[in-house]
Design a protein around this motif. Sequence first.
Motif, PDB file in Angstrom:
ATOM      1  N   PHE A  17       1.023  -1.211  -0.061  1.00 28.21           N
ATOM      2  CA  PHE A  17      -0.139   0.205  -0.192  1.00 28.21           C
ATOM      3  C   PHE A  17       0.674   0.678  -0.444  1.00 28.21           C
ATOM      4  CE2 PHE A  17      -2.765   3.199   1.724  1.00 28.21           C
ATOM      5  CZ  PHE A  17      -3.844   2.569   1.326  1.00 28.21           C
ATOM      6  N   GLY A  18       2.502   1.358  -0.297  1.00 32.23           N
ATOM      7  CA  GLY A  18       2.535   2.673  -0.061  1.00 32.23           C
ATOM      8  C   GLY A  18       3.040   3.243  -1.070  1.00 32.23           C
ATOM      9  N   ASP A  19       2.350   4.554  -0.079  1.00 29.78           N
ATOM     10  CA  ASP A  19       1.752   5.897  -0.730  1.00 29.78           C
ATOM     11  C   ASP A  19       2.052   6.525   0.099  1.00 29.78           C
ATOM     12  OD1 ASP A  19       0.087   8.126  -1.893  1.00 29.78           O
ATOM     13  OD2 ASP A  19       0.388   6.724  -3.574  1.00 29.78           O
ATOM     14  N   LEU A  20       2.609   7.480   0.473  1.00 28.79           N
ATOM     15  CA  LEU A  20       2.469   8.827   1.288  1.00 28.79           C
ATOM     16  C   LEU A  20       1.491   9.206   1.883  1.00 28.79           C
ATOM     17  CD1 LEU A  20       4.675   9.986   4.137  1.00 28.79           C
ATOM     18  CD2 LEU A  20       5.355  11.737   1.912  1.00 28.79           C
ATOM     19  N   GLY A  21       0.698   9.845   0.557  1.00 28.96           N
ATOM     20  CA  GLY A  21      -0.268  10.768   0.868  1.00 28.96           C
ATOM     21  C   GLY A  21      -1.923  10.016   1.245  1.00 28.96           C
TER      22      GLY A  21
ATOM     23  N   TYR B 268       5.718   5.325   5.661  1.00 34.36           N
ATOM     24  CA  TYR B 268       7.238   4.892   5.256  1.00 34.36           C
ATOM     25  C   TYR B 268       7.722   4.327   4.400  1.00 34.36           C
ATOM     26  CZ  TYR B 268      11.325   2.926   5.487  1.00 34.36           C
ATOM     27  OH  TYR B 268      13.046   1.964   5.669  1.00 34.36           O
ATOM     28  N   THR B 269       6.792   3.807   3.681  1.00 32.94           N
ATOM     29  CA  THR B 269       7.019   3.421   2.492  1.00 32.94           C
ATOM     30  C   THR B 269       7.150   4.013   1.097  1.00 32.94           C
ATOM     31  OG1 THR B 269       5.026   2.123   2.356  1.00 32.94           O
ATOM     32  CG2 THR B 269       7.107   0.453   3.089  1.00 32.94           C
ATOM     33  N   GLY B 270       5.804   4.827   1.593  1.00 37.47           N
ATOM     34  CA  GLY B 270       5.761   5.731   0.423  1.00 37.47           C
ATOM     35  C   GLY B 270       6.835   6.564   0.440  1.00 37.47           C
ATOM     36  N   PHE B 271       7.414   6.599   1.549  1.00 43.96           N
ATOM     37  CA  PHE B 271       8.972   7.946   1.088  1.00 43.96           C
ATOM     38  C   PHE B 271       9.771   7.046   0.756  1.00 43.96           C
ATOM     39  CE2 PHE B 271      13.006   8.864   3.169  1.00 43.96           C
ATOM     40  CZ  PHE B 271      12.621  10.406   3.309  1.00 43.96           C
ATOM     41  N   ILE B 272      10.035   5.923   0.603  1.00 41.80           N
ATOM     42  CA  ILE B 272      11.074   5.471  -0.251  1.00 41.80           C
ATOM     43  C   ILE B 272      10.886   4.966  -1.181  1.00 41.80           C
ATOM     44  CG2 ILE B 272      11.892   2.428  -0.131  1.00 41.80           C
ATOM     45  CD1 ILE B 272      12.911   4.530   2.409  1.00 41.80           C
ATOM     46  N   TYR B 273       9.230   4.760  -1.735  1.00 36.34           N
ATOM     47  CA  TYR B 273       9.317   4.902  -3.042  1.00 36.34           C
ATOM     48  C   TYR B 273       8.888   5.951  -3.421  1.00 36.34           C
ATOM     49  CZ  TYR B 273       7.350   0.095  -2.112  1.00 36.34           C
ATOM     50  OH  TYR B 273       7.324  -1.784  -1.914  1.00 36.34           O
ATOM     51  N   ASN B 274       9.324   6.806  -2.611  1.00 36.00           N
ATOM     52  CA  ASN B 274       8.653   8.614  -3.393  1.00 36.00           C
ATOM     53  C   ASN B 274       8.072   8.238  -3.960  1.00 36.00           C
ATOM     54  OD1 ASN B 274       9.554  10.691  -3.895  1.00 36.00           O
ATOM     55  ND2 ASN B 274      11.668  10.772  -4.559  1.00 36.00           N
ATOM     56  N   ASP B 275       6.479   8.083  -4.011  1.00 41.60           N
ATOM     57  CA  ASP B 275       5.223   8.324  -4.545  1.00 41.60           C
ATOM     58  C   ASP B 275       4.370   9.089  -3.189  1.00 41.60           C
ATOM     59  OD1 ASP B 275       3.204   8.144  -5.455  1.00 41.60           O
ATOM     60  OD2 ASP B 275       3.181   5.085  -5.755  1.00 41.60           O
ATOM     61  N   ILE B 276       3.359   9.864  -3.660  1.00 40.79           N
ATOM     62  CA  ILE B 276       2.282  10.585  -2.564  1.00 40.79           C
ATOM     63  C   ILE B 276       1.453  11.363  -4.036  1.00 40.79           C
ATOM     64  CG2 ILE B 276       4.575  13.071  -2.865  1.00 40.79           C
ATOM     65  CD1 ILE B 276       2.989  13.585  -0.810  1.00 40.79           C
ATOM     66  N   PHE B 277      -0.033  10.273  -4.374  1.00 35.26           N
ATOM     67  CA  PHE B 277      -0.453  10.352  -4.720  1.00 35.26           C
ATOM     68  C   PHE B 277       0.095  10.365  -6.111  1.00 35.26           C
ATOM     69  CE2 PHE B 277      -2.419  12.997  -0.688  1.00 35.26           C
ATOM     70  CZ  PHE B 277      -3.194  12.552  -0.756  1.00 35.26           C
ATOM     71  N   SER B 278       0.636   9.297  -6.175  1.00 37.12           N
ATOM     72  CA  SER B 278       0.900   9.160  -7.710  1.00 37.12           C
ATOM     73  C   SER B 278       2.435  10.310  -8.134  1.00 37.12           C
ATOM     74  CB  SER B 278       0.103   8.778  -8.741  1.00 37.12           C
ATOM     75  OG  SER B 278       0.047   9.698  -9.512  1.00 37.12           O
ATOM     76  N   LYS B 279       2.466  11.125  -7.576  1.00 36.69           N
ATOM     77  CA  LYS B 279       3.801  12.230  -7.518  1.00 36.69           C
ATOM     78  C   LYS B 279       5.116  11.660  -6.858  1.00 36.69           C
ATOM     79  CE  LYS B 279       2.526  14.681 -10.406  1.00 36.69           C
ATOM     80  NZ  LYS B 279       2.618  14.277 -11.910  1.00 36.69           N
ATOM     81  N   SER B 280       5.947  12.563  -7.120  1.00 40.21           N
ATOM     82  CA  SER B 280       6.987  12.590  -5.902  1.00 40.21           C
ATOM     83  C   SER B 280       7.741  13.141  -5.656  1.00 40.21           C
ATOM     84  CB  SER B 280       8.151  11.981  -7.304  1.00 40.21           C
ATOM     85  OG  SER B 280       8.474  12.658  -8.224  1.00 40.21           O
ATOM     86  N   MET B 281       8.715  13.717  -5.255  1.00 39.46           N
ATOM     87  CA  MET B 281       8.856  14.455  -3.975  1.00 39.46           C
ATOM     88  C   MET B 281      10.764  14.577  -4.481  1.00 39.46           C
ATOM     89  SD  MET B 281       6.871  14.218  -0.367  1.00 39.46           S
ATOM     90  CE  MET B 281       8.349  12.523  -0.404  1.00 39.46           C
ATOM     91  N   ASN B 282      10.847  15.938  -4.801  1.00 41.51           N
ATOM     92  CA  ASN B 282      12.708  15.845  -4.623  1.00 41.51           C
ATOM     93  C   ASN B 282      13.297  16.782  -4.112  1.00 41.51           C
ATOM     94  OD1 ASN B 282      15.024  16.382  -6.245  1.00 41.51           O
ATOM     95  ND2 ASN B 282      14.762  17.182  -7.708  1.00 41.51           N
TER      96      ASN B 282
END
Length: 878
Positions: free
Chosen positions: A433-437, A485-499
């Motif tokens: 379920f990894g997604d930060l959002g 946490y896994t969303g941060f590792i996948y760098n995935d937040i609502f299908s967008k990434s964070m630089n």
Amino acid sequence: MTLPRNQTEHHDMRVVRPYSPLLCHQAHDRYNMGSLFRSEEMALAQLFIQPEAAYFVVSELGETGCVQFRDLNEETNVFQRQFVSEVRRCEEMEKKLRYIEQEVKRDDVFVPDMRELPMAPNPRQIIDLEAHLEKTEADIRELSENTATLKSDLNELVQMKHVLEKAQNFFNQREEVTHDPNWSPDDVEGDTPLGYVAGVINQEKFYPFEKILWRIGRGNIFVKYDEINEALDDPKTGTRNKKVAFMAFFQGSNLQSRVKKICAGFHVSLCECPHSASSRRERLISIATDVADIETVLNQTMDHRRRLLHTVAKELANWTVMVCKMKAIYHTLNLLSVDVSKKFLIGEAWVPTADMHLVENALTQGSISCGSTVPSFLNIIETKETPPTFNRTNKFTQGFQNLISSYAFASYRELNPALYTIVTFPFLFAVMFGDLGHGAIMFLSGLSLVLLEKKLERRKDMGEIFNIFFAGRYIILLMGLFSMYTGFIYNDIFSKSMNIFGTKWKVMYDTLPENSSDSYYQFVPRINFEGDPYWAGVDPAWQSAENKIIFLNSFKMKLSIIIGVVHMVFGIVLSTVNFIHLKKYSALLLDFLPKILFFFLMFVYLVVMVFMKYTMYSGLYDGANDTDTSPGVDTVHGSSCAPSVLIYFIDMMLFKQPDATDPCEKYMYPSQEIIQKMFIFVALICIPFLLLGTPLYEMQKRKRSHRAQGVNHVENGYRNGQVNQAMEMDSRESMKQALTPTSTAEEGHEEEEEPMSEIFVHSAIHTIEYTLSTVSHTASYLRLWALSLAHAQLSEVLWTMVFRKGLTMSGYVGVAAVFIIFAVWAFFTVAILVLMEGLSAFLHTLRLHWVEFMTKFYEGAGYDFRPFSFKTVLEPED
């Protein structure tokens, strides 16, 4: 203490020892060290309770909730037990309370919540409570009957008033036509006077009633009606009905009898309507006076009833709890047996050894409450019966323990998987379920339930589905936290990434190529990578890469296999804890060792090859296709020479050599072929070792025990000879002492042994199940990869298809469209990606724990500890 003779015979194969408080305090200290690791130690206690103190003792035990009583009167009919009359009294009081509660709810009287639960009343208070409930019920019934009678009389008078008024209006219209103020139906010209019937009927029944009158009278019955604007209450049901006042005119006695029969069939309320106008006016004046008098009496009666109900409502909850506790106490007392001397009530109960001091305190407090000088006491019975399983939990661990108990209750003193599930369950869920959002939404939902738990616990109308979510609020909280946490590792937040830390990829050109139609690029490490990797998680530049799916597909698939193998190895290692605790040291060699060797040589080796591939082969150069021949460039370990670990594993199982092209090598390291063949050979040897090891060891163990029993029989015969000599020479006292060891040996007689054929069958099933499940269970962990990839792609599709279109609009229309489309996007995000996808990931995680993890060490052949507790009795069933 020595038991009575009948009790000693009842507890055959048991040894009774006195209760020691020192042992209880030691056990309580062990609980403080942590009882979630395995179920608590249980003891079978025999309680000797004074009859006059029995009620108070059971009440104290119900408050503590640490004793599970056993039914010692199974052969006795329920209606023949000692306290059946008291149970019936409690049931009668429950009926009275249900009637009082029904009347309170009918009048919408507010029932205040209880601040604290009352104690169970003592036997003297029971008589007063029963009398008070009986008087209260009688008063409410009397007031209800009087109110219903007054309302019925009032309705009849009101209906008659309306009928007379409608009749007066009709006759007034006739007087205007005939100019005769004293006109009546008797003045109709002809031989037969005109008759009529007046009454009131429900509005929904009037149309069929009128239609039948028309057909029966063949058009000779004239009906005059008018609706009553005032809705009347039904005294029995309390519903408000619209009524219609009517007058049916006819000629002849034959039609009169027919009309009255039809009125009786439709339950019409007939009213007497005088013929003369003066009589009708006098009747209306009399009815108005009677209505005023009845309304006055009715208002006084209802005020008195309302005051009584308000007074009762303040104590209704306390009365309900007290009666419920009384009934539970007497039901429990029916489980006890009576001593032969009728001086004690004897009960048997499973008690956690850590709570034994609470039972002792309850026995002492019960004797003090009744003023008895003879104390109640308990003995500990040593028995071979399997005790119930009791894992002490709190509001945080209860949800995780319920996940395990839904599968099966642990065997007595077996390792409890709930302790490790607290970490592994939300982590495996978060991998899928990894997604930060989405994880933040779930975390905030769980946090709100935790913060409002005291307020929500007091509510009783939350619904079944909400109760399920509320019971798992801490599970939801941790699943959301781990998903963040896994969303941060996948760098995935609502299908967008964070630089956050800056991308490590570079683009070779400033403008798009001529053949490119979009803004996506192929990322090649040896061309676009600058050197150092991204600091934490996935580089945000992959969001714009055309080969993102290829990269994430390989990354998450291998990650799921690694996590699955580690999870299953952990489960196999945990089986050693059960073997050591149960002192099955032979199982460490005959069960654990072949299992762990087989798994390590097959699947742990697969994981090792994955890490070797990551470390030995680099994507910074192309290997066989690289034209760079400068010194220091290793063309053998380039990306083109990177082998497929899955193909290596299949070739290893089939004893097949892998294909390779120059300059690539066939194997990843020297002597790999020999080592893999050796691994397969040792793994195959583990199978017959696992299949035959335990049965053969059991055979040898039984042979040694049979030999030892033969020696014991010879020694016992020699002892019996000595006993016979002692019986001839000594008195009866010496004879009893000589026979005491023999009776103890008979009580310690073991149960029949399991046939060896069944042991061989169980071993064969266990071996086949384990060897086949290693492959299927490892493949089952690929669901971590599949659901994670599906969740990310579905989130991206939802963003692209819904919200992205709103951002392309401009002007005032674009501003309004953003708000509308955001609402749609947020709804589908919560409904589909959080709720539906979250439920799917939850169920898959539950399966991974039940099947792939717990089967490695968890037997689950126990039964739950269900203590007698007032809290459990009063709470509604989930």
